[in-house]
Design an enzyme around this catalytic site. Sequence first.
Site, PDB file in Angstrom:
ATOM      1  CD  GLU A 243      -3.052  -1.010   0.319  1.00  0.00           C
ATOM      2  OE1 GLU A 243      -3.105  -0.023  -0.434  1.00  0.00           O
ATOM      3  OE2 GLU A 243      -3.912  -1.906   0.300  1.00  0.00           O
ATOM      4  CB  CYS A 277      -1.883   6.998   1.552  1.00  0.00           C
ATOM      5  SG  CYS A 277      -3.249   6.148   2.317  1.00  0.00           S
TER       6      CYS A 277
END
Length: 470
Positions: A243, A277
């Site tokens: 990720e 993010c």
Amino acid sequence: MANFALTIGGKRIETAQTFKVLNPADESVVAEAPQGTVALLDQAVEAARKALPGWSALSSEARAAKLMEIAEVIEKHHPELAELVTREQGKTQSGPGANMEVGGAVAWTRVTASLSLPEETIQDDAKGKILLRRKPVGVVGSITPWNWPLMIAVWHIMPAIRIGCTVVIKPSPYTPLSTLRLVELMNTVLPPGVINVVTGDAEVGSRMVTHPGINKIVFTGSINTGKKVMGGAADTLKRLTLELGGNDAGIILPGTKIEPLLEKLFWGCFINAGQTCAALKRLYVHSSQYEEVVSKFADYVSKIPVGNGMDAKSLIGPLTNKMQLDKVASYVDEARARGARIVTGGVRPKGPGFFYPLTVIADATDDMLVVKEEQFGPVIPIVKYETVDQAIAKANSLEVGLGGSVWGDDSAAAATTAARLECGTAWVNQHGGLHPMAPFGGVKCSGIGVEFNVDGLKEYTTVQVLNIAV
Ligand code: NAD
């Protein structure tokens, strides 16, 4: 602050060496953290391997029940954990900050407890029987970043142990405390060795990646480190979930009424001081309403209180570390030098603390660092476009593809445009909302694999087909 220790094989391990964890709001020392080493990592992997046969042999229901107990323990320690997160990471107690992080950790644990991967029958007839079973992949190495330390730890650990894996987690050295405490609390419920924690930075992290006793790495962090993880995992052919970073675009369609969207737009861009993010990092606005959006959004942003996260009045806290502060400030300075207009913010206050003001940049262009790189701070560059096709092309032009959003009065039309974005999650009239049943992950260089729901669970398994002749 409490005395922090590693947990390996169910035991508290106090280390000879420690390191200081700083409070980003005032640069005071929150606590001394135990310093992990490669030798301690080896011990943790051994403990996880030892625990694996017993834990994976438990019934699915028994493991689900353990996860429900863990959720209760986290919930019981909610105020303590939320305070730890604020003190080591900086995010606020108020608004979508540390309390939301702990609440999310509880919710994700409960939802993960409710998931399962039962055996599937592929064929069952006169010709034979074929069954598909999913087995735990083995020992999982989890490597986490500093922006949502507790939440991301939970996202890694819970599906792994739900399905029968055992885990060694390594938190970021900037924010190890909430993870150390989480693992300590989990060990009050779990058998020894199911979850272990070792601190450390690149040396311990890269050893995890090559370690022959670890079967899978789940890594959340930057693209650069993610690439190293992928390279390092090749020798042992480890399974990977990566990720990685993003640089999410948001497109406001021409003629959109802006006032009703300001609050959602704000949190989409600035949640956790932009250190998320999947935060909105590039805003594309049509030339016909560019000045209107710039001034109304800057006006909204300039009124949001920024301060120490422990102060209930603060809605946004500092950046988590000096490295990040320096990076964000230099990107804004570069944009200014290239002719961008800093409509609000943009001036670094004197310390103490790693604060940067909420910053709106107009006349931003594609060649500016703040547009083309992930700046990971409380800054939003606004880029002008002339046609929707052009905006989509700009949004899709980078190597990243985590999230993206389209904003418009007609949400069905906005959804059609959003589907053209090259990203793992495309939002409409919002940005960044996650759901424990909605798989989350990136395309292109933003990652490999997904988290959440059964798709996330499958990442911690290998497939075995049982093919039985009649
Ligand atoms: P980072 O890559 O610097 O560090 C992440 C982790 O990797 C830390 O624990 C670090 O100690 C460890 N590490 C460092 N070098 C290593 C190596 N050679 N081998 C193995 N591990 C190593 O990232 P960061 O600065 O902590 O976090 C911010 C980044 O994380 C941003 O790019 C952000 O977008 C990304 N992120 C992504 C997601 C997502 O779900 N896609 C979520 C949160 C953060």
